[in-house]
Design a protein around this motif. Sequence first.
Motif, short mmCIF file in Angstrom:
data_model
loop_
_atom_site.label_atom_id
_atom_site.label_comp_id
_atom_site.label_asym_id
_atom_site.label_seq_id
_atom_site.Cartn_x
_atom_site.Cartn_y
_atom_site.Cartn_z
N ARG A 127 1.15 3.14 -8.93
CA ARG A 127 1.51 3.92 -7.75
C ARG A 127 1.56 5.42 -8.02
N ASN A 128 1.27 6.18 -6.97
CA ASN A 128 1.29 7.65 -7.06
C ASN A 128 2.60 8.16 -6.49
N SER A 186 0.81 -1.22 0.00
CA SER A 186 0.00 0.00 0.00
C SER A 186 0.84 1.27 0.00
N LYS A 187 2.14 1.15 -0.27
CA LYS A 187 2.99 2.33 -0.26
C LYS A 187 2.52 3.35 -1.29
N THR A 188 2.53 4.59 -0.89
CA THR A 188 2.07 5.77 -1.64
C THR A 188 0.55 5.84 -1.80
N LYS A 189 -0.18 4.85 -1.31
CA LYS A 189 -1.62 4.84 -1.50
C LYS A 189 -2.34 5.51 -0.33
N PRO A 190 -3.45 6.20 -0.62
CA PRO A 190 -4.16 6.93 0.43
C PRO A 190 -4.92 6.01 1.38
N GLN A 247 7.93 6.20 8.18
CA GLN A 247 7.08 7.34 8.55
C GLN A 247 5.68 7.23 7.94
N GLU A 248 5.63 6.79 6.69
CA GLU A 248 4.34 6.63 6.03
C GLU A 248 3.54 5.52 6.70
N MET A 249 4.20 4.44 7.07
CA MET A 249 3.52 3.32 7.73
C MET A 249 2.99 3.73 9.10
N VAL A 250 3.76 4.51 9.83
CA VAL A 250 3.32 4.97 11.15
C VAL A 250 2.04 5.79 11.04
N GLY A 251 2.00 6.70 10.08
CA GLY A 251 0.80 7.51 9.89
C GLY A 251 -0.42 6.67 9.56
N LYS A 252 -0.24 5.67 8.73
CA LYS A 252 -1.35 4.80 8.35
C LYS A 252 -1.77 3.91 9.52
N TYR A 253 -0.79 3.44 10.29
CA TYR A 253 -1.10 2.65 11.48
C TYR A 253 -2.00 3.44 12.43
#
Length: 220
Positions: free
Chosen positions: A216-217, A24-28, A49-55
Amino acid sequence: MFVKENLKEFKNKIPDHVTLVAVSKTKPIVDIQEAYDAGQRVFGENKIQEMVGKYEALPKDIQWHMIGHLQSNKVKYMAHFVDLIHGVDSLKTLKEINKQAQKHNRVIACLLQAKIATEETKFGLSFKKIEEIMQSDELADLKNIKIKGLMGMASFSSDNRIVSEEFKKLKLFYDKMNSLHAGFTVLSMGMSGDFELAIANGSNMIRVGSAIFGVRNYIA
């Protein structure tokens, strides 16, 4: 609704014993939530950092897998929740994961990344180095990690014989290591472009993004 439809269609292509890591990297958040609502629980990210935000934003029964190359100094940010770390390629990194896991009274599952591709850009350990790590007294002292198996990325090649041979080599090595160190349960190999070859050669975990979420975006 295309994520839900893509996910259903893709799952019909893979055997039940194969775990699908939805990359799911780069995905909203909205796309990941749609996949979650369709029953997907395992997601992979390559930036901590992206994973933490999504978690923090998504349901807490999601299993988050770190699939990118791991910098030791960033382990602390995900140590309280990460379910499996795929790309471990040094004893130093294992020690840092163990240190951070201790702080949260957790045992973190890890995969050692084997270098099976010909490209110099691919990370990973030689089979010999993996054997040395698995036999080391230093690893035995790390009580807050568990090596669950191996991960490998094949060469980016249109020649299926090359890709298949690399997967086959890793499966043979995986079987060897499992006979010496009982407890290996995960062989993570195969992505959107080569997952069928990976499964045919023994993979039981695949990492697939574009076939589920679309292109991917990438942000410039």
